[in-house]
Design a protein around this motif. Structure first.
Motif, short mmCIF file in Angstrom:
data_model
loop_
_atom_site.label_atom_id
_atom_site.label_comp_id
_atom_site.label_asym_id
_atom_site.label_seq_id
_atom_site.Cartn_x
_atom_site.Cartn_y
_atom_site.Cartn_z
N THR A 1 71.97 112.58 76.47
CA THR A 1 70.77 112.77 77.29
C THR A 1 71.12 112.69 78.77
OG1 THR A 1 70.24 110.42 77.29
CG2 THR A 1 69.30 111.74 75.51
N LEU A 2 70.14 112.98 79.61
CA LEU A 2 70.38 112.99 81.05
C LEU A 2 70.38 111.59 81.64
CD1 LEU A 2 68.12 116.01 82.11
CD2 LEU A 2 70.60 115.99 81.81
N ASP A 3 69.74 110.65 80.95
CA ASP A 3 69.66 109.29 81.53
C ASP A 3 70.24 108.23 80.60
OD1 ASP A 3 67.84 109.24 79.49
OD2 ASP A 3 66.15 108.52 80.70
N GLU A 4 70.99 108.69 79.61
CA GLU A 4 71.64 107.77 78.66
C GLU A 4 70.68 106.95 77.81
OE1 GLU A 4 74.90 106.52 81.31
OE2 GLU A 4 74.91 108.70 81.13
N THR A 5 69.39 107.30 77.83
CA THR A 5 68.44 106.69 76.89
C THR A 5 68.54 107.44 75.57
OG1 THR A 5 66.93 106.36 78.74
CG2 THR A 5 66.01 106.09 76.54
N ALA A 6 68.60 106.71 74.46
CA ALA A 6 68.73 107.37 73.17
C ALA A 6 67.46 108.16 72.84
CB ALA A 6 69.00 106.33 72.09
N VAL A 7 67.63 109.27 72.13
CA VAL A 7 66.50 110.11 71.75
C VAL A 7 65.74 109.49 70.58
CG1 VAL A 7 65.84 112.36 70.79
CG2 VAL A 7 67.66 112.22 72.52
N THR A 8 64.42 109.42 70.74
CA THR A 8 63.56 108.96 69.65
C THR A 8 62.42 109.94 69.39
OG1 THR A 8 62.39 107.66 71.31
CG2 THR A 8 63.96 106.47 69.90
N HIS A 9 62.16 110.83 70.35
CA HIS A 9 61.06 111.78 70.23
C HIS A 9 61.57 113.17 70.56
CE1 HIS A 9 59.04 107.97 70.73
NE2 HIS A 9 57.92 108.51 70.30
N LEU A 10 61.09 114.15 69.81
CA LEU A 10 61.54 115.49 70.17
C LEU A 10 60.50 116.58 69.91
CD1 LEU A 10 62.67 116.96 67.28
CD2 LEU A 10 64.38 115.20 67.63
N PHE A 11 60.61 117.59 70.73
CA PHE A 11 59.90 118.84 70.53
C PHE A 11 60.92 119.87 70.11
CE2 PHE A 11 56.88 116.94 73.55
CZ PHE A 11 55.67 117.27 72.97
N ALA A 12 60.74 120.44 68.92
CA ALA A 12 61.63 121.53 68.50
C ALA A 12 60.92 122.85 68.77
CB ALA A 12 61.96 121.38 67.03
N LEU A 13 61.56 123.70 69.51
CA LEU A 13 60.97 124.98 69.87
C LEU A 13 61.63 126.08 69.05
CD1 LEU A 13 61.24 124.52 73.76
CD2 LEU A 13 59.45 123.67 72.23
N LEU B 1 64.63 129.14 78.03
CA LEU B 1 63.33 128.68 77.53
C LEU B 1 62.83 127.45 78.26
CD1 LEU B 1 63.68 128.93 73.65
CD2 LEU B 1 62.14 130.25 75.10
N ALA B 2 63.67 126.45 78.33
CA ALA B 2 63.19 125.13 78.75
C ALA B 2 63.83 124.62 80.04
CB ALA B 2 63.44 124.12 77.62
N HIS B 3 65.16 124.64 80.10
CA HIS B 3 65.83 124.07 81.27
C HIS B 3 65.56 124.89 82.52
CE1 HIS B 3 67.85 122.08 77.95
NE2 HIS B 3 68.21 121.14 78.80
N THR B 4 65.43 126.19 82.35
CA THR B 4 65.18 127.06 83.51
C THR B 4 63.90 126.67 84.25
OG1 THR B 4 66.44 128.88 82.56
CG2 THR B 4 64.80 129.47 84.22
N PRO B 5 62.74 126.62 83.58
CA PRO B 5 61.54 126.19 84.29
C PRO B 5 61.57 124.73 84.72
CG PRO B 5 61.03 126.57 81.96
CD PRO B 5 62.41 127.10 82.21
N MET B 6 62.22 123.90 83.92
CA MET B 6 62.26 122.47 84.30
C MET B 6 63.02 122.26 85.61
SD MET B 6 62.91 120.38 80.76
CE MET B 6 62.50 118.76 81.40
N ALA B 7 64.17 122.90 85.73
CA ALA B 7 64.97 122.73 86.96
C ALA B 7 64.21 123.30 88.16
CB ALA B 7 66.32 123.44 86.80
N LEU C 1 55.99 132.07 75.37
CA LEU C 1 57.06 131.65 76.28
C LEU C 1 56.50 130.86 77.44
CD1 LEU C 1 59.18 134.94 76.28
CD2 LEU C 1 59.71 132.80 75.12
N MET C 2 55.32 131.31 77.91
CA MET C 2 54.66 130.62 79.01
C MET C 2 54.27 129.20 78.59
SD MET C 2 53.69 131.17 82.09
CE MET C 2 53.41 132.91 82.41
N MET C 3 53.77 129.06 77.37
CA MET C 3 53.36 127.74 76.89
C MET C 3 54.56 126.81 76.76
SD MET C 3 50.44 128.77 74.11
CE MET C 3 49.75 127.16 73.73
N ILE C 4 55.67 127.36 76.28
CA ILE C 4 56.88 126.55 76.15
C ILE C 4 57.37 126.11 77.53
CG2 ILE C 4 59.36 126.76 75.63
CD1 ILE C 4 58.51 128.31 73.09
N SER C 5 57.28 127.04 78.47
CA SER C 5 57.68 126.72 79.84
C SER C 5 56.84 125.58 80.40
CB SER C 5 57.55 127.99 80.69
OG SER C 5 57.58 127.69 82.04
#
Lengths: 150, 103
Positions: free
Chosen positions: A87-99, B13-19, A111-115
């Motif tokens: 992860t970006l902050d070294e916190t372990a993953v416990t929750h996820l969104f799978a796209l 999908l995701a990192h592009t808009p987030m950054a 795509l807009m909603m995912i963004s």
């Protein structure tokens, strides 16, 4: 794109590999793919490019896949901290969104909603609220509201 | 300080808009005028116009991907940064880039 059946709470998962397998398996159960193994391969390929672990215990594994039949978002919380998920902050993953997104016919609106979902995950308040909601319908409404708003 | 930039990641999908959002938000906080174009699964979103490119003091490319239409930024100071760092520490990225330009 997000339904109550796409939400999974407190699953008994231990590693990133477990989680990706779980997502792919559920996607097959839900009729989102006809090829669970192929979809899993696409998730794994994406993780190899670079990890989808974010901050605050969240990850967003995603696959633009020939095996995806329609765009969908699965939400999973794990009983255990998932091992092997950088992860970006070294916190372990416990929750996820799978796209899950079809390679060819994803549709601009999805795509807009995912963004919007991805950018919402920059906000600590959004992540804290997600973690505190334990009702599937309420969680679905909260996520959808966020995807439509900001 | 006018900063423009482009974010792009493998799936788009995701990192592009987030950054992009993270850098724009950090810019607001630090008092820089930041506009980020996204080159992702929806094509070019929030595109940088030739005029904006011309006026920019600094161009940030948050990507290790091939970027479209780089000709816009001819003769501009272009800095490439890791897209993940932009999500993790956007303010530090801006400060470092600005410091590099001011040198």
């Amino acid at each position: 794109m997000l339904k109550e059946e796409y939400i999974f709470f407190d699953e008994d998962l231990a590693t990133k590999e477990d989680a990706l397998k779980f997502i792919s398996h559920q996607a097959a159960n839900l009729g989102l793919t006809d090829n669970e193994i192929g979809l899993l391969g696409d998730f794994q390929k994406r993780e190899e490019e670079f990890s989808t672990g974010l901050q605050g215990g969240f990850a967003i594994p995603h696959a633009k896949s020939d095996y995806a039949k329609k765009a969908a978002i699965l939400y999973v919380s794990s009983k255990h901290e998932l091992e092997g998920w950088e992860t970006l902050d070294e916190t372990a993953v416990t929750h996820l969104f799978a796209l899950i997104v079809p390679k060819t016919s994803a549709g601009e609106e999805h795509l807009m909603m995912i963004s919007k979902l991805a950018t919402s995950l920059l906000e600590d308040e959004f992540k804290d609220n997600l973690k505190s909601i334990s009702d599937k319908e309420q969680l679905k409404e909260y996520i959808l509201k966020n995807m439509e708003e900001n | 300080m006018k900063i423009v930039g482009i974010s792009a990641c493998p799936a788009g999908l995701a990192h592009t808009p987030m950054a992009a959002k993270a850098l724009e938000k950090a810019g607001k906080k630090l008092g820089y005028d930041v506009k980020m174009e996204q080159q992702g699964s929806m094509g070019q979103v929030n595109a940088i116009t030739p005029e904006e490119a011309k006026e920019a003091d600094l161009v940030i490319i948050a990507s290790d991907q091939k970027i479209m239409d780089m000709e816009r930024f001819a003769n501009k100071k272009v800095i490439r940064v890791d897209i993940n760092i932009c999500i993790k520490a956007p303010e530090a990225v801006l400060q470092k880039c600005v410091a590099a330009v001011n040198k």
